[in-house]
Design an enzyme around this catalytic site. Structure first.
Site, PDB file in Angstrom:
ATOM      1  N   ASP A   1       0.963  -1.246  -0.009  1.00 42.84           N
ATOM      2  CA  ASP A   1       0.008   0.047  -0.050  1.00 42.84           C
ATOM      3  C   ASP A   1       0.825   1.159   0.149  1.00 42.84           C
ATOM      4  O   ASP A   1       1.701   1.572   0.882  1.00 42.84           O
ATOM      5  CB  ASP A   1      -0.903  -0.039   1.317  1.00 42.84           C
ATOM      6  CG  ASP A   1      -1.867   1.101   1.289  1.00 42.84           C
ATOM      7  OD1 ASP A   1      -1.653   2.179   0.741  1.00 42.84           O
ATOM      8  OD2 ASP A   1      -3.171   0.793   1.658  1.00 42.84           O
TER       9      ASP A   1
ATOM     10  N   HIS B   1      -3.371   0.846  -2.832  1.00 45.21           N
ATOM     11  CA  HIS B   1      -4.484   1.425  -1.583  1.00 45.21           C
ATOM     12  C   HIS B   1      -5.765   1.328  -2.088  1.00 45.21           C
ATOM     13  O   HIS B   1      -6.171   1.985  -3.070  1.00 45.21           O
ATOM     14  CB  HIS B   1      -4.056   2.864  -1.353  1.00 45.21           C
ATOM     15  CG  HIS B   1      -4.854   3.365  -0.493  1.00 45.21           C
ATOM     16  ND1 HIS B   1      -4.773   3.287   0.908  1.00 45.21           N
ATOM     17  CD2 HIS B   1      -5.729   4.278  -0.440  1.00 45.21           C
ATOM     18  CE1 HIS B   1      -5.470   3.914   1.805  1.00 45.21           C
ATOM     19  NE2 HIS B   1      -6.355   4.629   0.949  1.00 45.21           N
TER      20      HIS B   1
END
Length: 458
Positions: free
Chosen positions: A353, A384
């Site tokens: 992420d 993300h």
């Protein structure tokens, strides 16, 4: 301001198309390193960081939790998923591309929404968007309510007010499986009018509490689930912590949550993400600049150069209500009341992420190891709020909806077992005369009356 936003989106789109070149120059080398290593190396990195804290599952993902009856139930159910991370998709190892797609591109189908405006106790207004289309034939799903009272899913977007492709695709998929999604819109966001001289603070759950009360009033016989996206998880966790066992929620899921939010704002993002989010927030605030000038230093706000500075001015420098940045987070940290959470919460995160940061410094692994209500599904790839594969359905959506069904079935099984033991105990008591009832019999029947809440945390 609008022209600047257009330039912003064009820049980001160009960035995604030439990702391989930009990633090496403009983004932190650590996140790129994790997104480019081979699968076996990624598994080694999991072992180095989270040794002895997870269950290794097929397709290269980890399930981190405290052992319990519910954890064992969920673990068996998750293992039945045919595919978590597609190894055939060419771009699965590009976290920035997955992130950009979910924030730039529209959903496959347009949502049809019916909006309700709620006037709050302080005079403010929030909006609830009920997803009424695309229309599909209703389905009766195993382990949930009937068609007449479908389970509700209250969706909490990120605090920037944008309905991303991720949120829209989830609502479509939830509708197809018989859920009734409703989207929570904060004050002044997503065309919801701002009628008070304040925006909702990061972890202030009072508005969400009133929204839940209204949703339950309209659908009193339906189960209620909650889903949050990205930074929107801060509001969801704050609500669950403040309400505890009175949250009226059956289960919740956080997709790509950010846990250590004060540190996240202070550390900052890679410059392009920071610039895009900051510009988007300034565009929203500019609509109310005239009236907000009565209580905020607007020139200073629009000249801010970071998300931390912007939010500190917006929430900490009100005239006659100034507070420090640390005191603001004492009241708004999503984990401030985490010990009071009393429903199962699944957090779906990816190792790569680029928004949240490195997992070893941003994920509260100790929370998942010690708290029986929290479960972490950690994948190698996904970016993300991405989790894209070569199929139209995102991994996070499939896992979340399967998790809701599994939790519901577990609770029903527990209640059924509890009812069986209670019925059996009552038969034994009725067969004996009252005078011959022994003390040990009372103890046995008391133990058999445990509720499912105690059962799934054992």
């Amino acid at each position: 301001m609008f022209s600047l936003l257009v330039i912003c989106w064009i820049t980001v789109l160009g960035f995604t198309m030439v990702f391989g070149w930009l990633a090496k120059r403009f983004f932190s080398s650590s996140s790129v390193r994790h997104s480019s290593i081979r699968d076996d190396e990624a598994e080694d990195s999991f072992g180095d960081v989270f040794k002895n804290t997870w269950q290794s599952l097929p397709e290269g993902y980890q399930f981190i939790c405290k052992p319990s009856a519910l954890a064992n139930w969920l673990l068996k159910d998750i293992q039945h998923l045919s595919q978590i991370e597609s190894k055939k998709w060419l771009w699965r190892t590009w976290p920035h591309l997955q992130t950009a797609i979910q924030h730039l591109f529209p959903a496959d189908r347009t949502l049809e929404l019916a909006r309700d405006y709620l006037q709050l106790a302080d005079g403010g207004i929030i909006a609830l968007d009920w997803v009424v289309g695309p229309r599909i034939a209703p389905k009766l799903r195993r382990g949930t309510n009937s068609i007449s009272s479908p389970p509700l899913v209250l969706v909490i977007p990120n605090p920037f007010g944008k309905l991303t492709r991720n949120i829209q695709q989830f609502c479509i998929q939830a509708s197809e499986q018989g859920y009734y999604p409703v989207i929570f819109n904060r004050r002044g966001q997503n065309d919801c009018p701002l009628v008070t001289l304040k925006f909702q603070a990061f972890g202030e759950s009072a508005d969400l509490k009133e929204a839940v009360t209204y949703v339950r009033f309209k659908h009193p016989s339906s189960l209620l689930f909650m889903v949050s996206e990205g930074l929107g998880s801060g509001l969801l966790l704050s609500y669950l912590g403040e309400c505890g066992s009175s949250s009226y929620v059956t289960a919740a899921s956080c997709i790509s949550p950010v846990f250590r939010c004060q540190k996240w704002f202070e550390t900052g993002l890679p410059w392009l993400y920071e610039w895009v989010l900051l510009l988007y927030q300034k565009m929203i605030i500019s609509r109310y600049s005239t009236v907000l000038a009565e209580v905020l230093p607007m020139n200073k706000l629009f000249n801010s150069c970071s998300l931390k500075e912007f939010n500190e001015i917006l929430f900490c420098q009100f005239k006659n209500e100034k507070t420090s940045w640390d005191n603001y987070w004492d009241r708004n940290d999503p984990l401030r009341d985490v010990d009071e959470v009393a429903i199962p919460v699944l957090c779906i995160c990816s190792f790569d992420d680029p928004i949240r940061g490195l997992p070893e410094t941003t994920l509260p692994i100790e929370l998942f190891r010690t708290n029986p209500y929290f479960f972490l599904l950690l994948t190698h790839y996904g970016g993300h709020c991405g989790f894209l594969t070569d199929s139209p359905k995102a991994v996070s959506h499939e896992v979340t909806l399967n998790y809701f069904r599994s939790v519901t079935e577990f609770f029903r099984a527990e209640e059924k077992a509890k009812g069986f033991f209670r019925h059996r105990g009552s038969i034994i008591i009725n067969r004996r005369r009252r005078g011959t009832l022994q003390k040990r019999d009372l103890l046995v029947n008391t133990d058999e009356m445990f509720s499912w809440k105690r059962s799934y945390t054992r």
